[in-house]
Design an enzyme around this catalytic site. Structure first.
Site, PDB file in Angstrom:
ATOM      1  N   TYR A  70      -2.308 -11.390   4.526  1.00 21.74           N
ATOM      2  CA  TYR A  70      -2.044 -10.570   5.705  1.00 21.74           C
ATOM      3  C   TYR A  70      -1.528 -11.463   6.830  1.00 21.74           C
ATOM      4  O   TYR A  70      -2.284 -12.046   7.585  1.00 21.74           O
ATOM      5  CB  TYR A  70      -3.306  -9.837   6.159  1.00 21.74           C
ATOM      6  CG  TYR A  70      -3.889  -8.875   5.159  1.00 21.74           C
ATOM      7  CD1 TYR A  70      -3.160  -8.452   4.044  1.00 21.74           C
ATOM      8  CD2 TYR A  70      -5.177  -8.374   5.321  1.00 21.74           C
ATOM      9  CE1 TYR A  70      -3.702  -7.564   3.129  1.00 21.74           C
ATOM     10  CE2 TYR A  70      -5.721  -7.480   4.416  1.00 21.74           C
ATOM     11  CZ  TYR A  70      -4.994  -7.080   3.323  1.00 21.74           C
ATOM     12  OH  TYR A  70      -5.536  -6.205   2.407  1.00 21.74           O
ATOM     13  N   PHE A 215      -6.604   2.307   2.076  1.00 19.23           N
ATOM     14  CA  PHE A 215      -5.874   3.500   2.535  1.00 19.23           C
ATOM     15  C   PHE A 215      -6.820   4.705   2.518  1.00 19.23           C
ATOM     16  O   PHE A 215      -6.519   5.745   1.946  1.00 19.23           O
ATOM     17  CB  PHE A 215      -4.646   3.748   1.646  1.00 19.23           C
ATOM     18  CG  PHE A 215      -3.561   4.572   2.303  1.00 19.23           C
ATOM     19  CD1 PHE A 215      -3.299   4.461   3.653  1.00 19.23           C
ATOM     20  CD2 PHE A 215      -2.805   5.464   1.562  1.00 19.23           C
ATOM     21  CE1 PHE A 215      -2.315   5.213   4.247  1.00 19.23           C
ATOM     22  CE2 PHE A 215      -1.806   6.222   2.147  1.00 19.23           C
ATOM     23  CZ  PHE A 215      -1.567   6.095   3.500  1.00 19.23           C
ATOM     24  N   PRO A 216      -7.981   4.582   3.173  1.00 13.59           N
ATOM     25  CA  PRO A 216      -9.028   5.596   3.003  1.00 13.59           C
ATOM     26  C   PRO A 216      -8.809   6.901   3.753  1.00 13.59           C
ATOM     27  O   PRO A 216      -9.452   7.902   3.419  1.00 13.59           O
ATOM     28  CB  PRO A 216     -10.279   4.889   3.540  1.00 13.59           C
ATOM     29  CG  PRO A 216      -9.746   3.944   4.568  1.00 13.59           C
ATOM     30  CD  PRO A 216      -8.430   3.454   4.012  1.00 13.59           C
ATOM     31  N   GLY A 220      -2.813  13.875   3.328  1.00 11.93           N
ATOM     32  CA  GLY A 220      -1.786  14.655   2.654  1.00 11.93           C
ATOM     33  C   GLY A 220      -1.741  16.092   3.127  1.00 11.93           C
ATOM     34  O   GLY A 220      -1.980  16.406   4.298  1.00 11.93           O
TER      35      GLY A 220
END
Length: 292
Positions: A70, A215-216, A220
């Site tokens: 990162y 990516f919790p 959508g």
């Protein structure tokens, strides 16, 4: 406003004994977004990045997840700048095994000498004598798994790594890995809208391994107006993202969500999700509805 240090919503999320000996609050913080665009270089606002990390700890977060890739290393260096000297109960997880050559470019690299080099650099950048949880960021298909994990076991025996975890793996790969090393955690893509790792989560729960969904808070189509997530969020006076986190925390006792952000306001919103209690009906409705 009252003293912010007295308001620690992350404590409401409960705890999980990572590796059996590191109690962490289940709602943690993922430090990937503290870097520049494409997870590359310095952040646009380094001071805000420091404020985010310090505020996370104030809110009761004691599990921070990062990686050498990162930035590279920018995230680890910011953690050191913001939080050293580290609180006694802070658990920092980092990862190695992906090389970077530019923004949004990620390539598995699991040669033993590379993993050792990256571990040593992470120790230096975080300024710690031992890494609490070191995760193999990706299994390199070009290098035997026994060589990749074998090097991490050696580093563990040398006292430089306390616990070993995996990232983006199948159940079969976890079982293979556990023949080589004591694996305590798995970090896979998983959220309310994408549950393709359901079998991995179920395995982790059976084996009491920490499951760290990255990516919790993706929601959508579940967040569409009038949908189950939107309706539940309105009932709770919360955002769909907060409900998505509350669902994860309810989904399994081994679940350790690590929502990331580069802004204090968004961090506070995420951590406040720990205070949301879904009814059985709400949890069931969200569980049995899939997002497009």
């Amino acid at each position: 406003m009252s003293n912010p240090s007295l308001f620690r919503p992350a404590e409401v999320s409960g705890t999980f004994p990572l590796g059996g000996d590191l109690p962490v609050r289940r709602l943690g913080y993922g430090a990937m977004q503290l870097t520049g665009p494409g997870v590359w270089g310095e952040p646009k606002d380094p001071d805000e990045a420091v404020r985010v990390l310090r505020r996370a700890v104030e809110l009761g977060v004691n599990f921070i997840d990062t990686a050498d890739s990162y930035g590279p290393f920018v995230s680890e260096q910011l953690i050191h700048k913001a939080l050293q000297p580290y609180p006694d109960d802070l658990v920092i997880a980092t990862k190695g095994g992906l090389s970077r050559s530019g923004p949004d470019d990620w390539r598995p690299l699991g040669r033993p000498e590379y993993l050792r080099q990256q571990t040593e650099l992470s120790l230096r950048h975080l300024d710690v004598e031992r890494i609490d949880l070191y995760q193999l960021h990706r299994i390199d298909p070009k290098v035997p798994l026994a060589e990749q994990l074998g090097e991490l076991v050696l580093l563990q025996q040398e006292g430089k790594i306390q616990h070993i975890g995996l990232s983006e793996v199948t159940v079969e790969q976890i079982e293979q890995a556990r023949q080589i090393a004591d694996i305590v955690s798995v970090q896979n893509l998983y959220n309310l809208a994408n549950r393709s790792a359901e079998d991995v989560l179920d395995y982790a729960e059976r084996e009491n391994l920490a499951f760290i969904p990255w990516f919790p808070i993706a929601t959508g189509e579940l967040a569409r107006p009038g949908g189950p997530l939107d309706s539940a969020a309105k009932r709770h006076g919360a955002s769909p993202a907060q409900l998505a986190l509350a669902w994860l925390l309810r989904r399994s006792p081994v679940m350790l969500p690590i929502p990331g952000t580069s802004r204090v306001a968004h961090l506070e919103e995420n951590v406040a999700a720990a205070e949301i209690t879904l009814t059985d009906e709400e949890f069931s409705a969200l569980t049995h509805t899939t997002g497009a």
